[in-house]
Scaffold this motif. Structure first.
Motif, PDB file in Angstrom:
ATOM      1  N   THR A   1       0.789  -1.238   0.000  1.00  6.41           N
ATOM      2  CA  THR A   1       0.000   0.000   0.000  1.00  6.41           C
ATOM      3  C   THR A   1       0.821   1.289   0.000  1.00  6.41           C
ATOM      4  O   THR A   1       0.359   2.302  -0.542  1.00  6.41           O
ATOM      5  CB  THR A   1      -0.933   0.041   1.223  1.00  6.41           C
TER       6      THR A   1
ATOM      7  N   GLN B   1      -8.495   0.424   9.105  1.00  4.16           N
ATOM      8  CA  GLN B   1      -9.841   0.230   9.632  1.00  4.16           C
ATOM      9  C   GLN B   1      -9.932  -1.161  10.252  1.00  4.16           C
ATOM     10  O   GLN B   1      -9.475  -2.143   9.658  1.00  4.16           O
ATOM     11  CB  GLN B   1     -10.895   0.371   8.526  1.00  4.16           C
TER      12      GLN B   1
ATOM     13  N   GLN C   1      -8.335  -3.695   7.473  1.00 11.68           N
ATOM     14  CA  GLN C   1      -7.839  -3.331   6.153  1.00 11.68           C
ATOM     15  C   GLN C   1      -6.924  -2.121   6.261  1.00 11.68           C
ATOM     16  O   GLN C   1      -6.998  -1.332   7.205  1.00 11.68           O
ATOM     17  CB  GLN C   1      -8.987  -3.029   5.190  1.00 11.68           C
TER      18      GLN C   1
ATOM     19  N   ALA D   1      -5.361   0.950   3.487  1.00 15.51           N
ATOM     20  CA  ALA D   1      -5.594   1.463   2.142  1.00 15.51           C
ATOM     21  C   ALA D   1      -4.876   2.785   1.933  1.00 15.51           C
ATOM     22  O   ALA D   1      -4.655   3.552   2.876  1.00 15.51           O
ATOM     23  CB  ALA D   1      -7.097   1.647   1.898  1.00 15.51           C
TER      24      ALA D   1
ATOM     25  N   LEU E   1      -5.357  -1.543  -1.696  1.00 16.78           N
ATOM     26  CA  LEU E   1      -6.137  -1.997  -0.543  1.00 16.78           C
ATOM     27  C   LEU E   1      -5.738  -3.419  -0.189  1.00 16.78           C
ATOM     28  O   LEU E   1      -5.623  -4.279  -1.070  1.00 16.78           O
ATOM     29  CB  LEU E   1      -7.628  -1.939  -0.875  1.00 16.78           C
TER      30      LEU E   1
ATOM     31  N   SER F   1      -6.578  -6.480   2.987  1.00 20.33           N
ATOM     32  CA  SER F   1      -7.453  -6.801   4.114  1.00 20.33           C
ATOM     33  C   SER F   1      -7.096  -8.177   4.647  1.00 20.33           C
ATOM     34  O   SER F   1      -6.506  -9.005   3.942  1.00 20.33           O
ATOM     35  CB  SER F   1      -8.924  -6.756   3.692  1.00 20.33           C
TER      36      SER F   1
ATOM     37  N   GLU G   1     -10.907   3.453  13.240  1.00 24.81           N
ATOM     38  CA  GLU G   1     -10.298   3.977  12.018  1.00 24.81           C
ATOM     39  C   GLU G   1      -9.295   5.069  12.364  1.00 24.81           C
ATOM     40  O   GLU G   1      -9.558   5.930  13.201  1.00 24.81           O
ATOM     41  CB  GLU G   1     -11.367   4.528  11.070  1.00 24.81           C
TER      42      GLU G   1
ATOM     43  N   HIS H   1     -13.976   7.459   1.292  1.00 26.61           N
ATOM     44  CA  HIS H   1     -14.636   6.159   1.391  1.00 26.61           C
ATOM     45  C   HIS H   1     -14.265   5.324   0.163  1.00 26.61           C
ATOM     46  O   HIS H   1     -15.078   5.123  -0.748  1.00 26.61           O
ATOM     47  CB  HIS H   1     -16.150   6.345   1.474  1.00 26.61           C
TER      48      HIS H   1
ATOM     49  N   ASN I   1     -13.794   2.211  -0.379  1.00 25.20           N
ATOM     50  CA  ASN I   1     -14.464   0.933  -0.648  1.00 25.20           C
ATOM     51  C   ASN I   1     -15.619   1.098  -1.622  1.00 25.20           C
ATOM     52  O   ASN I   1     -15.973   0.163  -2.335  1.00 25.20           O
ATOM     53  CB  ASN I   1     -14.967   0.306   0.659  1.00 25.20           C
ATOM     54  N   ASN I   2     -16.216   2.292  -1.652  1.00 24.35           N
ATOM     55  CA  ASN I   2     -17.326   2.540  -2.553  1.00 24.35           C
ATOM     56  C   ASN I   2     -16.882   2.737  -4.008  1.00 24.35           C
ATOM     57  O   ASN I   2     -17.721   2.777  -4.904  1.00 24.35           O
ATOM     58  CB  ASN I   2     -18.114   3.766  -2.089  1.00 24.35           C
TER      59      ASN I   2
ATOM     60  N   ILE J   1     -14.787   0.656  -5.541  1.00 28.93           N
ATOM     61  CA  ILE J   1     -14.475  -0.650  -6.128  1.00 28.93           C
ATOM     62  C   ILE J   1     -15.763  -1.280  -6.649  1.00 28.93           C
ATOM     63  O   ILE J   1     -16.706  -1.483  -5.880  1.00 28.93           O
ATOM     64  CB  ILE J   1     -13.819  -1.564  -5.082  1.00 28.93           C
TER      65      ILE J   1
ATOM     66  N   LYS K   1     -18.643  -3.811  -7.626  1.00 29.31           N
ATOM     67  CA  LYS K   1     -19.065  -5.036  -6.948  1.00 29.31           C
ATOM     68  C   LYS K   1     -19.005  -6.250  -7.862  1.00 29.31           C
ATOM     69  O   LYS K   1     -18.899  -7.392  -7.392  1.00 29.31           O
ATOM     70  CB  LYS K   1     -20.484  -4.862  -6.405  1.00 29.31           C
TER      71      LYS K   1
END
Length: 466
Positions: free
Chosen positions: A140, A159, A166, A168, A177, A179, A191, A244, A246-247, A249, A251
């Motif tokens: 990272t 986090q 994880q 990042a 990222l 985890s 966090e 944020h 993660n949003n 990436i 799905k």
């Protein structure tokens, strides 16, 4: 203070701690290492720049306990040129080092003026295996930003929630990222963001730890402390809300390809010299039906290059896909993956490309925003046989390849990651990252994530006070 220690052991001690000492310290005492000998046969050295502190301990033969503040650079330069067993005596701030062929005298400072480290009280403690933490740093740190105007992006965001964790980083155009899982659960989400510069020094120490050793992370409101068997690294935390990520990436993916990592790296290396100096773009045609990836680069004042390698498609889609990527970002992502194979995942030419290792110690991914290429890929051969047959004709032509002649009109544009500081706006994005890709940027090197100037000032609070 008087003690006896081996030169190699002492050199390792002071080399580790002097990395926290600034090249140009703001105070004279901060250019020193605090050396402390205890009655428990422990010799400790501490270096600090008020934002990062490194403390390391070794065993030594202590005759008289005491402490001394000695110039870091002079001490390192002196000890590195000595050999064998050393006897160190300190009287009235003067340090005399006796060695096999002579002695050296170093004038030190007042150890009472050395800033004290904050005591950990009511800290949250998290334990992670050292090798997993090291793997996370390796995967990272390269992706953190160097833009000091957006200070929160210059760190690694951690986090912890329940039994998962994880780490990042992002610089606005790409993200990394990793985890993993924890033995102990933390029902309340935790966090924090640690400066990348502090973690670089932590990673050096982690590389020297034993295979089965663990690291305790002590988290407080303003600082974090990493406690190892013989070392402690204390760092300030970066304030401000981390994006944020993660949003961002996707799905699900319409295309998935498996490639040999080393072969992919070599293909990129062979054509990297033929990219434009500013854009550094590689155009890749993923030929699903042929099981082949064709890579193309060109520079108007140098020439162009084509390379291809085999791939294994793992998706129901049979449609070929063309994607433009920053070749340096792609090479860096592959360089920080250790497995033999990688998986490339994407949806279309305007949505993020995700690169994952096949296997590995941790769950790892690298996301790169594609470059919008406003031209057709018709100049790129679609199979390796055609590439070999046309190589001679291709490079002997005096004209530019079709679709690339009008440089100003067909300039590539590199989109940026969207501003992810508003969680509500993120939830409304469908699919993730689509809005950012529709609004392409003219200056790829400028991230879009912002931290306020007020937060940046708060971020400069020291770990220790003089």
């Amino acid at each position: 203070m008087k003690l006896t220690v081996e030169q190699s052991t002492l050199q390792e001690l002071i080399e580790t701690t002097k990395n926290a000492v600034a090249a140009k310290p703001t105070d004279v005492i901060l250019g020193n290492l605090l050396i402390t000998a205890s009655a428990e046969r422990k010799l400790t050295a501490i270096g600090t720049n008020l934002n990062l502190s490194i403390e390391s301990t070794i065993e030594a033969s202590i005759e008289n306990a005491g402490s001394a503040a000695l110039p870091a650079k002079l001490l390192v330069d002196t000890v590195s040129n000595l050999k064998g067993q050393l006897t160190i005596e300190v009287n009235n701030r003067t340090c005399v080092i006796h060695h096999s062929t002579g002695k050296c005298r170093i004038q030190g400072g007042n150890p009472e003026e050395f800033p004290s480290l904050p005591e950990s009280s009511n800290a949250i403690i998290i334990t992670i295996p050292c090798k997993k933490l090291q793997a996370a740093m390796d995967a990272t740190l390269y992706c953190s930003s160097s833009d000091e105007t957006k200070l929160v992006l210059t760190g690694v965001n951690f986090q912890f929630h329940n039994t998962s964790w994880q780490a990042a980083t992002t610089d606005g155009h790409r993200l990394a990222l990793v985890s993993g899982s924890l033995d102990t659960g933390y029902p309340t989400p935790i966090e924090f963001t640690v400066p990348a510069k502090s973690l670089v020094e932590l990673n050096k120490i982690l590389a020297q730890t034993a295979e089965n050793s663990t690291c305790d992370i002590l988290i407080e409101e303003k600082t974090v402390r990493f406690v190892l068997a013989n070392a402690k690294i204390t760092s300030r935390l970066l304030e401000g809300d981390y994006p944020h990520i993660n949003n961002l990436i996707p799905k699900s993916f319409a295309h998935k390809f498996t490639l040999e990592r080393k072969a992919f790296e070599m293909s990129l290396k062979r054509i990297a010299h033929f990219t434009e100096r500013k854009q550094k773009i590689v155009k890749i045609v993923w030929e699903v039906s042929n099981g082949q990836a064709t890579l193309f680069t060109e520079a108007s004042d140098i020439g162009d290059a084509v390379d291809s390698l085999l791939m294994k498609p793992y998706s129901s889609s049979t449609v070929d896909i063309n994607i433009g990527l920053n070749i340096q970002y792609l090479q860096e992502a592959l360089r920080h993956i250790l497995t033999d194979e990688v998986i490339i995942q994407c949806n279309n030419s305007l949505q993020p490309v995700v690169i994952c290792p096949v296997g590995g110690l941790l769950n790892q991914l690298s996301l790169i925003m594609p470059v919008e290429i406003k031209q057709e890929f018709s100049s790129i051969p679609t199979n390796s046989k055609q590439t070999q047959e046309n190589d001679t004709d291709k490079f002997s032509e005096s004209s530019e390849p079709k679709g690339i002649q009008e440089k100003e009109e067909h300039r590539a544009q590199s989109p940026e990651l969207p501003d992810l500081t508003n969680a509500q706006e993120i939830e409304e994005q469908s699919p993730p990252g689509e809005e950012a890709l529709n609004d392409t940027a003219t200056e790829p090197e400028t991230p879009t994530l912002n931290t306020s100037s007020k937060s940046r000032k708060r971020n400069q609070k020291p770990v220790a006070a003089v």
